[in-house]
Design a protein around this motif. Sequence first.
Motif, PDB file in Angstrom:
ATOM      1  N   LYS A   1       0.419  -1.041   0.411  1.00  0.00           N
ATOM      2  CA  LYS A   1       0.040  -0.058  -0.213  1.00  0.00           C
ATOM      3  C   LYS A   1       1.455   1.018  -0.075  1.00  0.00           C
ATOM      4  O   LYS A   1       0.596   2.251  -0.753  1.00  0.00           O
ATOM      5  N   THR A   2       1.377   1.226   0.951  1.00  0.00           N
ATOM      6  CA  THR A   2       2.309   2.618   1.613  1.00  0.00           C
ATOM      7  C   THR A   2       3.612   2.940  -0.083  1.00  0.00           C
ATOM      8  O   THR A   2       3.837   3.728  -0.570  1.00  0.00           O
ATOM      9  N   THR A   3       4.054   1.571  -0.709  1.00  0.00           N
ATOM     10  CA  THR A   3       5.057   2.088  -1.674  1.00  0.00           C
ATOM     11  C   THR A   3       4.147   1.847  -3.248  1.00  0.00           C
ATOM     12  O   THR A   3       4.392   3.538  -3.996  1.00  0.00           O
ATOM     13  N   LEU A   4       2.660   2.060  -3.117  1.00  0.00           N
ATOM     14  CA  LEU A   4       1.767   2.437  -4.220  1.00  0.00           C
ATOM     15  C   LEU A   4       1.300   3.993  -4.589  1.00  0.00           C
ATOM     16  O   LEU A   4       1.460   4.305  -4.749  1.00  0.00           O
TER      17      LEU A   4
ATOM     18  N   ILE B   1       6.879  -1.343   8.642  1.00  0.00           N
ATOM     19  CA  ILE B   1       5.513  -1.233   8.435  1.00  0.00           C
ATOM     20  C   ILE B   1       4.560  -0.116   8.817  1.00  0.00           C
ATOM     21  O   ILE B   1       4.981   0.156  10.306  1.00  0.00           O
ATOM     22  N   THR B   2       3.490  -0.132   8.399  1.00  0.00           N
ATOM     23  CA  THR B   2       2.622   1.269   8.349  1.00  0.00           C
ATOM     24  C   THR B   2       1.323   1.206  10.022  1.00  0.00           C
ATOM     25  O   THR B   2       1.141   0.170  10.332  1.00  0.00           O
ATOM     26  N   MET B   3       1.781   2.192  10.856  1.00  0.00           N
ATOM     27  CA  MET B   3       0.871   2.559  12.301  1.00  0.00           C
ATOM     28  C   MET B   3      -0.048   2.532  12.241  1.00  0.00           C
ATOM     29  O   MET B   3      -0.765   2.887  13.150  1.00  0.00           O
TER      30      MET B   3
END
Length: 1152
Positions: A50-53, A86-88
Amino acid sequence: MPLCGNATDCFPFWGFSNMSHTNLEKIKALQKKTGNIRNICILAHVDHGKTTLADSLVASNGIISSRLAGKLRYMDSREDEQIRGITMKSSAISLHFTKGDEEYLVNLIDSPGHVDFSSEVSTAVRLCDGAIIVVDAVEGVCPQTQAVLRQAWLENIRPVLVINKIDRLIIELKMTTQEVYTHLQKILEQVNAVTGSLFTSKVLEERAEKTTDCQKNSENSGAEQLYDWSAGLEETDDSHLYFSPDQGNVVFASAIDGWGFSIHQFAQLYSQKMGIRIEVLLKTLWGDFYLNAKAKKIMKGAQCKEKKTLFVQLVLDNIWSLYEAVVIKRDKEKVEKMVSTLGLTVSARDLRHTDPKVLLNAICSQWLPVSQAVLTMVCDKLPSPLDMSEERVERLMCVGAQRFDSLPCQTQELKKAFMECTSEDTAPVIIFVSKMFAVDSKALPQNKQRPLTQEEIAQRRELARERHAKRLATCQDQNNQEQTPVSETCGENRNVDDLGAQLESITLSAYRPEKEDNETFVAFARVYSGTVQTGKKMFVLGPKYDPTDALTRLPSGCSAAEDLPSIPHMACCTLVNLFLLMGRELEELTEVPSGNVIGIGGLEEYVLKSATLSSSPACPPFTALNFEAAPIVRVAVEPKHPSEMPKLVQGMKLLNQADPCVEVLIQETGEHVLVTAGEVHLQRCLDDLKERFAKIEITASEPIIPFRETVIRPPKVDMVNEDIGKQQKVAVIHQVKEEQSKYPDGVQVDSDGLVTLTTSNKLSTIGVRAMPLPEGATRLLEQSTDLIRTMEMYNLSVKEGRNTLAISLKTLQAIQDLKEAFKSHLQGRKWRNAVDQIWSFGPRRYGPNILLNRIEDYKRPSVWQCLDKAANDTAAYRDFDNSIVSGFQLATLSGPMCEEPLMGVCFIVEKWDMNLPLSQPSRDDYVNANASVKLHSQGEQNGGEGNAEARQSGDEDCKPIAPVSEASPCSAAQKRKTETAGSDCYGPFSGQLIAAMKDACRYAFQVKPQRLMAAMYTCEIMATGEVLGRVYGVLSKREGRILQEEMKEGTDMFIIKAVLPVAESFGFADEIRKRTSGLASPQLVFSHWELIQSDPFWVPTTEEEYLHFGEKADSENQARKYMNAVRKRKGLYVEEKIVEYAEKQRTLGRNK
Ligand SMILES: Nc1nc2c(ncn2[C@@H]2O[C@H](COP(=O)(O)OP(=O)(O)OP(=O)(O)O)[C@@H](O)[C@H]2O)c(=O)[nH]1
Ligand SMILES: [Mg+2]
């Protein structure tokens, strides 16, 4: 030849993270074009990209350089997010996007995928109209993918799909293009299966509702009508719901390599190139079609003719050959050729780069930029705030089981405001705050040194130039006078001047003195109607706010700026600051029109976690957020230096506000407890507490593991699996008789488990029996807590004579279904009529235990009274009915084994005699009564944690003890009695009865075979064949149980599903990661409570048992270990022999 325009072409790269002035102005302008706004979030399982996108999308606006996209993970702004990878938390950014002639504003929210942070997903989903669901092409649909699809569904937002990491299929799995096609098809099937099941259950629910309506109508009209259930699914069009590339709602991508496409792009390209109509290509590019080159036709049936499908031939083959040339074979010539045929420009530096991925990225991000594909799909397929469906609005406006048409007219009118979403001055302002997040005060735009805008720089340059000219003039004057060479000094002067101007520009630029406290809370919010302006006053509506009540008390047309009487659950606040959320940055705004996601400053005093803000008191509070995971891991924390306690308390308060899911309690024992969703969440909370909110050193206890207490039917075999014969049963009964001596005076226990107890003033006698509930019934109770809560709310309102709660037909139907389901679980002689005899549920009036009324001469209305309106007879309640319920609530809240809540226990009241004198109670009675109440409250203190919970959810639990609810429903006869018994009714006597009932339940529980129940996690672990054995090793060491193992098709991965006791789970994820060198990482989700078979009180009795387990026999007794650990923690008495044989021990060493 470029296939499509590159979004990055339109916007230059600025290369720094601060927003340029023109960019901000553009976004401000776009905020006003509601039809072109898209509020979306990115949802997926953990690590699916997700964050890469998001990085690629952010780079398309020039906020970060496209070279860094995928590496920077811009939306992960916390240090621990970057370290752990990881996203938190969910965070938002506003992007603009040009598609053809139209300009769009995309408010994008990146969310975490780790299950511990699923509450952050709920806060994101609430503010959006659409979602990008990302699925890893290798891992496919994972547990969190299902969870986020369900969340999107529950919030009524529309999803689109991105199948990411397709490069892994090429490089890691080395699949052929044909295999990839089949693999992608499977993934689509999996995703659609999840959507399909959600849809089916919804249709059936709606049908059921309609059927009830129909039945009602037919009952009224007397006509007979049949409704065919199966017809429902067939006639409802669901094609738009499913993901299919030809619908344009699927993008295939590799976010890390910067490419992504929808088949639309290829259809456009090939329609030009091959002269086939685009519509035809759109329909055939995905599916079982192939190109017949000779006939120049597209034909069906590629699979059976063993032909390459169009998708493989025209799309995948091209991408594969690019990868082959660039990454696998590193064929420079071929690459150059491809680059020139595609009409791309690649810098020489990239061409020469040693890492082929750099070159690949340079080519792909120009050829098929992922941002272009994804944002085009978002703008085309996801709705704008103007397209909000009626259903969604009604769902947002109706709390719990409330019916939309039961809301006051003024409130119902607001639906129009939601749907129209206008920003006109006349429109009511409606905002929802889904969470509060903390930011460093220094990062606020008003406290920040920001670089100057182009205009400001120009202005300053002009000023400097003027000054310079003046100086030059004076210089020349002097020169003329003194005839000295000037060039040097003037040059110096200029430099100094410029430097001065620059310095000035930095220090002057909007710098304001720093605030003392360095954490500020910003509300994460969306404007649903009207225009928000700074300085405006608004109503803050808490979740329990009732517009019906408020509208009658407030003058009509009042606003928050006026001086108004105080209304429960309502406050007035001022919107101090408005912010544009830009990932790591905030930009100040003065007004925000309807339909946008924004940050609001200055609400920390008014909003704890979420709230509804409105300019109109008619606005209802929005429904509560759907949280998927309940917090379960609890630890006690304390400051390292006891004097810093106040700082810890303050810090915990801030943490509670900043996290949507954490719970913070102060227990009766004085312990400060954090309840978190899992280990990773716990760690983050502790870090936050240490570094941001309390800023002190703290120590945390080992995680406190929750248990439940229950009773079971007498076991048929003993510990060595031998039948317990009659002889032994006699022994058991004998034991009971012996135990009788353990009970205090006034408590009688008969051989079949009925406990009879008299209150200390001897005025009332209660007979209670405990029975285990069938497993199915307990599960049903657990699943139906919301429904039971609604039902109890209704019952309370009837009992108080308010009768204001209107329950929707749908809920009534659900209650009816629950009742039927209950009946089917409670079969047999023992349970005859049990369902209608239910008196209450507990603890907290909705827990998984029940109280039955089997008192012969007491027929009170059942808990199901909402189903049968005719039976609402408030006169049928006996005095002190509530005390019995309260006693039951307390008993179920903390059991006798280790003061943990009960589960799956049914208490049956068989006897309740009252012989109240018709005079004032004597002084003695008062003394007695007070003593008993004291005793009772002492008991509560011992209860420790459980009782703190009771206090926590105070208003529900304490109600029975408070007099209010008992006040109104009194028949004439009762009134007389109440008058004579006077203060007894709410005074000491009710207290005695509560204590007596609580004790009776506890004794009744203790005469049955008692067991502990352990909380269980389910975990799904994906691992390769080589490390499978190690995964099993760790699982079995921790008493995990494998449920299923299957191979993921098309890969060498295995999926293992297992259950694991929470008590054994700490450090599990880390251990698995270590033992498998990071190849497998489990996600633990709380699943259910499971009975621990062993009896914690067991002692060997038969010879075989002695033989097997020895005299002490505690090595095998896991249940006792757990129980004693809890008792020790709570400071309760633990029966343990510490030194058995006091003999001197020799060390082995001496023996040598
Ligand atoms: N091979 C490959 N790896 C990718 C791709 N996209 C992301 N990754 C990698 O996958 C890992 C996880 O990426 P993230 O973007 O942090 O994933 P996420 O979904 O945001 O993860 P959470 O926020 O923790 O749920 C990183 O190591 C990325 O480099 C891709 O397209 N291909
Ligand atoms: Mg992420």
